[in-house]
Write a protein that holds these residues in place. Structure first.
Motif, PDB file in Angstrom:
ATOM      1  N   GLN A   1       0.807  -1.220   0.000  1.00  0.00           N
ATOM      2  CA  GLN A   1       0.000   0.000   0.000  1.00  0.00           C
ATOM      3  C   GLN A   1       0.845   1.276   0.000  1.00  0.00           C
ATOM      4  O   GLN A   1       0.300   2.373   0.082  1.00  0.00           O
ATOM      5  CB  GLN A   1      -0.939   0.002   1.212  1.00  0.00           C
ATOM      6  CG  GLN A   1      -2.024  -1.053   1.134  1.00  0.00           C
ATOM      7  CD  GLN A   1      -2.857  -1.129   2.400  1.00  0.00           C
ATOM      8  OE1 GLN A   1      -2.328  -1.168   3.517  1.00  0.00           O
ATOM      9  NE2 GLN A   1      -4.171  -1.141   2.245  1.00  0.00           N
ATOM     10  N   ARG A   2       2.146   1.143  -0.101  1.00  0.00           N
ATOM     11  CA  ARG A   2       3.007   2.329  -0.193  1.00  0.00           C
ATOM     12  C   ARG A   2       2.633   3.157  -1.427  1.00  0.00           C
ATOM     13  O   ARG A   2       2.305   2.610  -2.480  1.00  0.00           O
ATOM     14  CB  ARG A   2       4.474   1.925  -0.308  1.00  0.00           C
ATOM     15  CG  ARG A   2       5.129   1.471   0.979  1.00  0.00           C
ATOM     16  CD  ARG A   2       6.599   1.214   0.739  1.00  0.00           C
ATOM     17  NE  ARG A   2       7.308   0.774   1.928  1.00  0.00           N
ATOM     18  CZ  ARG A   2       7.917   1.587   2.798  1.00  0.00           C
ATOM     19  NH1 ARG A   2       7.875   2.905   2.587  1.00  0.00           N
ATOM     20  NH2 ARG A   2       8.556   1.108   3.845  1.00  0.00           N
ATOM     21  N   LEU A   3       2.705   4.471  -1.285  1.00  0.00           N
ATOM     22  CA  LEU A   3       2.462   5.381  -2.400  1.00  0.00           C
ATOM     23  C   LEU A   3       3.726   6.095  -2.864  1.00  0.00           C
ATOM     24  O   LEU A   3       3.768   6.616  -3.981  1.00  0.00           O
ATOM     25  CB  LEU A   3       1.423   6.438  -2.009  1.00  0.00           C
ATOM     26  CG  LEU A   3       0.009   5.958  -1.697  1.00  0.00           C
ATOM     27  CD1 LEU A   3      -0.869   7.148  -1.324  1.00  0.00           C
ATOM     28  CD2 LEU A   3      -0.590   5.197  -2.869  1.00  0.00           C
ATOM     29  N   SER A   4       4.749   6.133  -2.028  1.00  0.00           N
ATOM     30  CA  SER A   4       5.922   6.957  -2.315  1.00  0.00           C
ATOM     31  C   SER A   4       6.616   6.558  -3.607  1.00  0.00           C
ATOM     32  O   SER A   4       7.037   7.425  -4.387  1.00  0.00           O
ATOM     33  CB  SER A   4       6.902   6.906  -1.139  1.00  0.00           C
ATOM     34  OG  SER A   4       7.242   5.568  -0.817  1.00  0.00           O
ATOM     35  N   THR A   5       6.743   5.267  -3.858  1.00  0.00           N
ATOM     36  CA  THR A   5       7.463   4.823  -5.056  1.00  0.00           C
ATOM     37  C   THR A   5       6.743   5.231  -6.327  1.00  0.00           C
ATOM     38  O   THR A   5       7.348   5.764  -7.266  1.00  0.00           O
ATOM     39  CB  THR A   5       7.642   3.292  -5.027  1.00  0.00           C
ATOM     40  OG1 THR A   5       8.335   2.919  -3.835  1.00  0.00           O
ATOM     41  CG2 THR A   5       8.446   2.830  -6.245  1.00  0.00           C
ATOM     42  N   VAL A   6       5.429   5.008  -6.363  1.00  0.00           N
ATOM     43  CA  VAL A   6       4.677   5.342  -7.575  1.00  0.00           C
ATOM     44  C   VAL A   6       4.545   6.854  -7.741  1.00  0.00           C
ATOM     45  O   VAL A   6       4.565   7.368  -8.863  1.00  0.00           O
ATOM     46  CB  VAL A   6       3.290   4.666  -7.580  1.00  0.00           C
ATOM     47  CG1 VAL A   6       3.437   3.174  -7.841  1.00  0.00           C
ATOM     48  CG2 VAL A   6       2.532   4.912  -6.276  1.00  0.00           C
ATOM     49  N   MET A   7       4.410   7.576  -6.639  1.00  0.00           N
ATOM     50  CA  MET A   7       4.348   9.031  -6.743  1.00  0.00           C
ATOM     51  C   MET A   7       5.660   9.598  -7.264  1.00  0.00           C
ATOM     52  O   MET A   7       5.673  10.519  -8.090  1.00  0.00           O
ATOM     53  CB  MET A   7       4.012   9.651  -5.388  1.00  0.00           C
ATOM     54  CG  MET A   7       2.545   9.606  -5.036  1.00  0.00           C
ATOM     55  SD  MET A   7       2.200  10.615  -3.578  1.00  0.00           S
ATOM     56  CE  MET A   7       0.413  10.430  -3.472  1.00  0.00           C
ATOM     57  N   GLU A   8       6.769   9.055  -6.781  1.00  0.00           N
ATOM     58  CA  GLU A   8       8.074   9.542  -7.232  1.00  0.00           C
ATOM     59  C   GLU A   8       8.247   9.345  -8.726  1.00  0.00           C
ATOM     60  O   GLU A   8       8.771  10.217  -9.423  1.00  0.00           O
ATOM     61  CB  GLU A   8       9.186   8.832  -6.476  1.00  0.00           C
ATOM     62  CG  GLU A   8      10.576   9.340  -6.829  1.00  0.00           C
ATOM     63  CD  GLU A   8      11.656   8.720  -5.965  1.00  0.00           C
ATOM     64  OE1 GLU A   8      12.750   9.312  -5.869  1.00  0.00           O
ATOM     65  OE2 GLU A   8      11.403   7.646  -5.373  1.00  0.00           O
ATOM     66  N   SER A   9       7.793   8.213  -9.236  1.00  0.00           N
ATOM     67  CA  SER A   9       7.973   7.925 -10.664  1.00  0.00           C
ATOM     68  C   SER A   9       6.950   8.635 -11.545  1.00  0.00           C
ATOM     69  O   SER A   9       7.101   8.682 -12.760  1.00  0.00           O
ATOM     70  CB  SER A   9       7.890   6.416 -10.911  1.00  0.00           C
ATOM     71  OG  SER A   9       6.588   5.927 -10.626  1.00  0.00           O
ATOM     72  N   SER A  10       5.897   9.214 -10.939  1.00  0.00           N
ATOM     73  CA  SER A  10       4.813   9.785 -11.747  1.00  0.00           C
ATOM     74  C   SER A  10       5.265  10.983 -12.576  1.00  0.00           C
ATOM     75  O   SER A  10       4.692  11.247 -13.637  1.00  0.00           O
ATOM     76  CB  SER A  10       3.629  10.180 -10.857  1.00  0.00           C
ATOM     77  OG  SER A  10       3.946  11.284 -10.026  1.00  0.00           O
ATOM     78  N   LEU A  11       6.265  11.695 -12.119  1.00  0.00           N
ATOM     79  CA  LEU A  11       6.782  12.806 -12.920  1.00  0.00           C
ATOM     80  C   LEU A  11       7.694  12.301 -14.032  1.00  0.00           C
ATOM     81  O   LEU A  11       7.723  12.861 -15.125  1.00  0.00           O
ATOM     82  CB  LEU A  11       7.511  13.813 -12.036  1.00  0.00           C
ATOM     83  CG  LEU A  11       6.525  14.730 -11.301  1.00  0.00           C
ATOM     84  CD1 LEU A  11       6.845  14.836  -9.840  1.00  0.00           C
ATOM     85  CD2 LEU A  11       6.485  16.092 -11.943  1.00  0.00           C
ATOM     86  N   GLU A  12       8.397  11.224 -13.770  1.00  0.00           N
ATOM     87  CA  GLU A  12       9.274  10.650 -14.797  1.00  0.00           C
ATOM     88  C   GLU A  12       8.471   9.983 -15.905  1.00  0.00           C
ATOM     89  O   GLU A  12       8.813  10.093 -17.093  1.00  0.00           O
ATOM     90  CB  GLU A  12      10.220   9.627 -14.154  1.00  0.00           C
ATOM     91  CG  GLU A  12      11.140  10.218 -13.095  1.00  0.00           C
ATOM     92  CD  GLU A  12      11.864   9.143 -12.304  1.00  0.00           C
ATOM     93  OE1 GLU A  12      11.746   7.953 -12.674  1.00  0.00           O
ATOM     94  OE2 GLU A  12      12.537   9.485 -11.310  1.00  0.00           O
ATOM     95  N   THR A  13       7.406   9.288 -15.537  1.00  0.00           N
ATOM     96  CA  THR A  13       6.597   8.578 -16.539  1.00  0.00           C
ATOM     97  C   THR A  13       5.590   9.480 -17.238  1.00  0.00           C
ATOM     98  O   THR A  13       4.999   9.094 -18.244  1.00  0.00           O
ATOM     99  CB  THR A  13       5.826   7.430 -15.870  1.00  0.00           C
ATOM    100  OG1 THR A  13       4.910   7.969 -14.898  1.00  0.00           O
ATOM    101  CG2 THR A  13       6.765   6.445 -15.189  1.00  0.00           C
ATOM    102  N   GLY A  14       5.368  10.668 -16.685  1.00  0.00           N
ATOM    103  CA  GLY A  14       4.364  11.575 -17.238  1.00  0.00           C
ATOM    104  C   GLY A  14       2.983  11.397 -16.657  1.00  0.00           C
ATOM    105  O   GLY A  14       2.053  12.134 -17.012  1.00  0.00           O
ATOM    106  N   LEU A  15       2.821  10.415 -15.727  1.00  0.00           N
ATOM    107  CA  LEU A  15       1.501  10.170 -15.156  1.00  0.00           C
ATOM    108  C   LEU A  15       0.971  11.406 -14.428  1.00  0.00           C
ATOM    109  O   LEU A  15      -0.225  11.699 -14.483  1.00  0.00           O
ATOM    110  CB  LEU A  15       1.556   8.979 -14.196  1.00  0.00           C
ATOM    111  CG  LEU A  15       0.231   8.594 -13.535  1.00  0.00           C
ATOM    112  CD1 LEU A  15      -0.762   8.083 -14.580  1.00  0.00           C
ATOM    113  CD2 LEU A  15       0.441   7.539 -12.448  1.00  0.00           C
ATOM    114  N   PHE A  16       1.846  12.124 -13.744  1.00  0.00           N
ATOM    115  CA  PHE A  16       1.442  13.348 -13.047  1.00  0.00           C
ATOM    116  C   PHE A  16       0.755  14.303 -14.010  1.00  0.00           C
ATOM    117  O   PHE A  16      -0.329  14.830 -13.734  1.00  0.00           O
ATOM    118  CB  PHE A  16       2.674  14.009 -12.432  1.00  0.00           C
ATOM    119  CG  PHE A  16       2.426  15.383 -11.856  1.00  0.00           C
ATOM    120  CD1 PHE A  16       1.793  15.531 -10.640  1.00  0.00           C
ATOM    121  CD2 PHE A  16       2.839  16.527 -12.529  1.00  0.00           C
ATOM    122  CE1 PHE A  16       1.570  16.801 -10.098  1.00  0.00           C
ATOM    123  CE2 PHE A  16       2.626  17.797 -12.000  1.00  0.00           C
ATOM    124  CZ  PHE A  16       1.993  17.926 -10.782  1.00  0.00           C
TER     125      PHE A  16
END
Length: 453
Positions: A364-379
């Motif tokens: 249920q961690r969010l930190s890893t996916v949030m960190e990558s969201s700017l790199e992948t463009g998801l943000f």
């Protein structure tokens, strides 16, 4: 793409008419009367609080000192007022029952002479943003002089809320309701911040938005992409500057719709997670000593959403709302990224503590996916999906080059459209140019119809 100034003026006029109606009905007395219907005792005073974006609020004090809040949903600020109130009452009850987030207790709700209202418990405290903002600026923005210890404490509190909201899972995307047997369901569409803005400031007929829930994220992201088309098609004024601008906006929306069904490959079928479009330090009340959260208010536009929304980095770290960001988004990132790193540190610390005490699992961690969201463009994809007013800037800066390569000419992008889209573009452009030259507004609803929505 700017909103329609004529539509904004109309919205303001409707709001002023509603305010005058509220004042004619002695709002302090009305608030006291409604409070007494839902909480026992004798109200003695009612005082108006500072305006929010969508509601007018009165704090009602009883003889014994107890306080409740009476909140009227403002005509001219919210289009589907009855739906908005029903959604918010349901989500507040759900959050109170299924998370550790402190929320006001709903004491009652209904309709009165000025429309729908909610009576709820009153929570003491100042907004978290008051401790973080630059008071010298008119626009709410993060102070550059904020002590790092206070910023970390604030981000930690916000991280706790995001983790709590991310835990419940739902089989559909849409608004949360409790049925007669007590079971929580997702029976209808989500009413979103963007839908309200499009109806309010772009004069898009609210009836054009579908009523159903969504069983998969691909359908929902496609619906969000379609809403950007509604924005361009139905907004008559301030939508385009010339033919070239119109063609570019049309093409961007076609291409975004083309890729929208591919956004949620890994989580297309859910489970879907709670997401609040307007969760922001403005809506978080804290005590004055340790900035401990005493309550979270304003739950309108909260719904079961694609998990990608939860996985994207928070947009509010600088306190600024997207429409107030720098037009140069690269410059925005220069200010945003250092704060994002601090937030990630606090989120990871919060996750570690919760995993240790057993209230959160590793998955249920969010930190890893949030960190990558700017790199992948998801943000940027999620932000563009939810904010029509920011769509064009975000699309051409961050989305188009990622999916369609280096931009050369607009005609190269035109070739990527399907045959029907290419055939329709010239007629669409001519229609928009004609609308722009007329400079008028088509009335979608009478005042009486608006009151009933």
């Amino acid at each position: 793409m700017d909103f329609d100034n004529i539509a904004k003026e109309q919205s303001d006029r409707v709001f002023q008419v509603w305010i005058q109606n509220l004042l004619r009905n002695s709002p302090e007395d009305l608030a006291g009367k409604l409070a007494s219907q839902h909480y026992p005792g004798a109200p003695v005073t009612a005082s108006r609080l500072s305006n929010g974006a969508f509601n007018i609020c009165y704090r009602v004090t009883y003889e014994n000192g107890h306080r409740v809040l009476v909140r009227f949903t403002a005509l001219g600020r919210v289009i589907a007022r009855n739906e908005k109130v029903e959604d918010e009452v349901s989500i507040m009850n759900y959050v109170a029952q299924h998370t550790t987030i402190p929320v006001p207790k709903v004491l009652g709700h209904g309709k009165c002479v000025v429309g729908p209202y909610i009576v709820m418990s009153f929570i003491e405290g100042k907004t978290l943003s008051e401790y973080l903002r630059d008071s010298s600026q008119v626009t709410v923005t993060l102070s550059s002089k904020i002590p790092i210890s206070i910023l970390r404490r604030a981000y930690f509190s916000m991280a706790e809320m995001l983790l709590e909201l991310s835990k419940p899972g739902f089989p559909y995307i849409g608004a949360i309701r409790q049925d007669d047997s007590g079971v929580w369901t997702v029976p209808k569409r989500p009413l979103t911040f963007n839908m309200n803005r499009l109806a309010q400031f772009s004069n898009i007929p609210h009836s054009i938005f579908g009523r159903r829930h969504f069983s998969n994220a691909a359908d929902y992201f496609e619906e969000l992409a379609q809403q950007h088309f509604y924005h361009l098609e139905f907004q008559r004024n301030d939508a385009i500057s010339d033919r070239a601008d119109c063609r570019k906006k049309y093409i961007a929306r076609c291409l975004f719709r083309k890729l929208s069904r591919e956004i949620s490959r890994a989580h297309c079928s859910g489970p879907f997670r709670l997401y609040c479009d307007d969760l922001h330090p403005d809506n978080v009340l804290v005590d004055a000593s340790k900035l401990v959260v005493s309550g979270v208010v304003d739950w309108e536009f909260t719904y079961a959403a694609p998990v990608e929304f939860t996985y994207a980095a928070p947009w509010w770290l600088l306190l600024e709302r997207p429409e107030d960001w720098d037009l140069d988004l690269e410059q925005f990132l220069v200010r945003f990224m250092p704060r994002f790193r601090i937030f990630l540190d606090e989120l990871q610390d919060c996750e570690a503590r919760k995993i240790k005490d057993g209230s959160l699992s590793e998955s249920q961690r969010l930190s890893t996916v949030m960190e990558s969201s700017l790199e992948t463009g998801l943000f940027w994809i999620c932000l563009a999906s939810r904010h029509s007013s920011m769509f064009d800037e975000i699309y051409w800066k961050f989305i188009d080059p990622r999916f369609f390569g280096t931009f050369t000419t607009i005609d190269d992008r035109l070739c990527l459209l399907n045959a029907e889209e290419r055939v329709n573009i010239d007629a669409f452009v001519e229609k928009k140019m004609e609308q722009a030259s007329e400079g008028n507004l088509v009335s979608n609803y009478s005042i009486d119809e608006l009151v009933d929505l």
